[in-house]
Motif scaffolding. Structure first.
Motif, PDB file in Angstrom:
ATOM      1  N   HIS A  10       0.799  -1.283  -0.017  1.00 62.15           N
ATOM      2  CA  HIS A  10      -0.093   0.062  -0.070  1.00 62.15           C
ATOM      3  C   HIS A  10       0.766   1.319  -0.039  1.00 62.15           C
ATOM      4  N   ALA A  11       2.120   1.070   0.587  1.00 62.22           N
ATOM      5  CA  ALA A  11       2.852   2.502   0.627  1.00 62.22           C
ATOM      6  C   ALA A  11       3.455   2.593  -0.799  1.00 62.22           C
ATOM      7  N   ALA A  12       3.895   1.516  -1.387  1.00 64.59           N
ATOM      8  CA  ALA A  12       4.408   1.540  -2.787  1.00 64.59           C
ATOM      9  C   ALA A  12       3.387   2.232  -3.756  1.00 64.59           C
ATOM     10  N   ARG A  13       1.950   1.662  -3.545  1.00 60.37           N
ATOM     11  CA  ARG A  13       1.093   2.200  -4.494  1.00 60.37           C
ATOM     12  C   ARG A  13       0.713   3.664  -4.106  1.00 60.37           C
ATOM     13  N   ALA A  14       0.930   3.991  -2.846  1.00 64.71           N
ATOM     14  CA  ALA A  14       0.544   5.581  -2.504  1.00 64.71           C
ATOM     15  C   ALA A  14       1.763   6.161  -3.107  1.00 64.71           C
ATOM     16  N   TRP A  15       3.110   5.832  -2.944  1.00 62.17           N
ATOM     17  CA  TRP A  15       3.989   6.769  -3.450  1.00 62.17           C
ATOM     18  C   TRP A  15       4.079   6.717  -4.997  1.00 62.17           C
ATOM     19  N   ARG A  16       3.656   5.573  -5.658  1.00 66.30           N
ATOM     20  CA  ARG A  16       3.484   5.802  -7.056  1.00 66.30           C
ATOM     21  C   ARG A  16       2.438   6.577  -7.672  1.00 66.30           C
TER      22      ARG A  16
ATOM     23  N   SER B 232       1.410   9.248  -5.861  1.00 65.86           N
ATOM     24  CA  SER B 232       1.735  10.601  -5.660  1.00 65.86           C
ATOM     25  C   SER B 232       2.820  11.221  -6.652  1.00 65.86           C
ATOM     26  N   VAL B 233       3.796  10.337  -6.997  1.00 66.22           N
ATOM     27  CA  VAL B 233       4.912  10.508  -8.157  1.00 66.22           C
ATOM     28  C   VAL B 233       4.127  10.704  -9.261  1.00 66.22           C
TER      29      VAL B 233
END
Length: 200
Positions: free
Chosen positions: A180-186, A188-189
């Motif tokens: 979920h952190a990776a999806r959120a970061w992707r 936002s980027v």
């Protein structure tokens, strides 16, 4: 008589990763998630007939823990897809995905410690009776007593086993949080990049 196994949580983590890799972006598919978790834990369903006959370990680490079973699962998905007249490419992808998710169980078992000889699994049966186990086994085993239903349940609640339960729950929770952190970061980027004006 003792047997060993990894617990369901680390296999569920593998199934969850397979689900996240297959599902459409921003679309949750509960049925697909359930299928991934079931496939990832599928080989250990061999406990069920043993429990029914009062000897939980009677059929454990048999055919369900082989590459032949992986092929059988993929073939079953392929057949069902063709019977339902799904597009050939989609059916092939589904069959490969199902086989890979099921095979993740064998891979994790390969990296699970096993002090009781013969160590490892007969993954190539019936072509070979050899047992295979990684020289590096980062996952801890639990020691189960498969001689009766009550002994089996008791062996799942020993202090050693509870420690492994805690470790595997941590792996599962950590996997979900990381995804979920990776999806959120992707996301936002991606939003940031979409907001950058085109300088061409």
């Amino acid at each position: 008589l003792r047997d060993r196994m990894a617990l369901c949580f680390v296999h569920t983590a593998a199934g969850y990763l397979a689900y996240e890799g297959a599902r459409p972006v921003e679309t949750h598919r509960p049925g697909l998630l359930a299928a991934a978790v079931l496939l990832a834990n599928g080989p250990d369903l061999d406990f069920l007939p043993g429990i029914l006959v009062g000897h939980p370990g009677a059929y454990h680490r048999g055919f369900t823990h082989t590459l032949a079973a992986v092929v059988a699962v993929a073939a079953a998905v392929l057949v069902v897809g063709r019977v339902r007249r799904r597009p050939a490419r989609a059916v092939a992808r589904a069959a490969l995905w199902a086989g890979a998710v099921y095979a993740s169980h064998l891979l994790l078992d390969f990296f699970t410690s096993d002090v009781k000889p013969p160590s490892g699994g007969r993954f190539l049966w019936p072509l070979s009776e050899a047992y295979y186990l990684s020289p590096v086994t980062p996952l801890r085993e639990i020691i189960i007593d498969p001689t009766s239903r009550l002994a089996f349940v008791r062996s799942l609640l020993t202090p050693q086993t509870l420690g492994v339960w805690a470790e595997e729950v941590a792996i599962l929770v950590g996997t979900v949080v990381a995804v979920h952190a990776a999806r959120a970061w992707r996301g936002s980027v991606g939003a940031l990049l979409r907001g950058v004006p085109d300088r061409a």
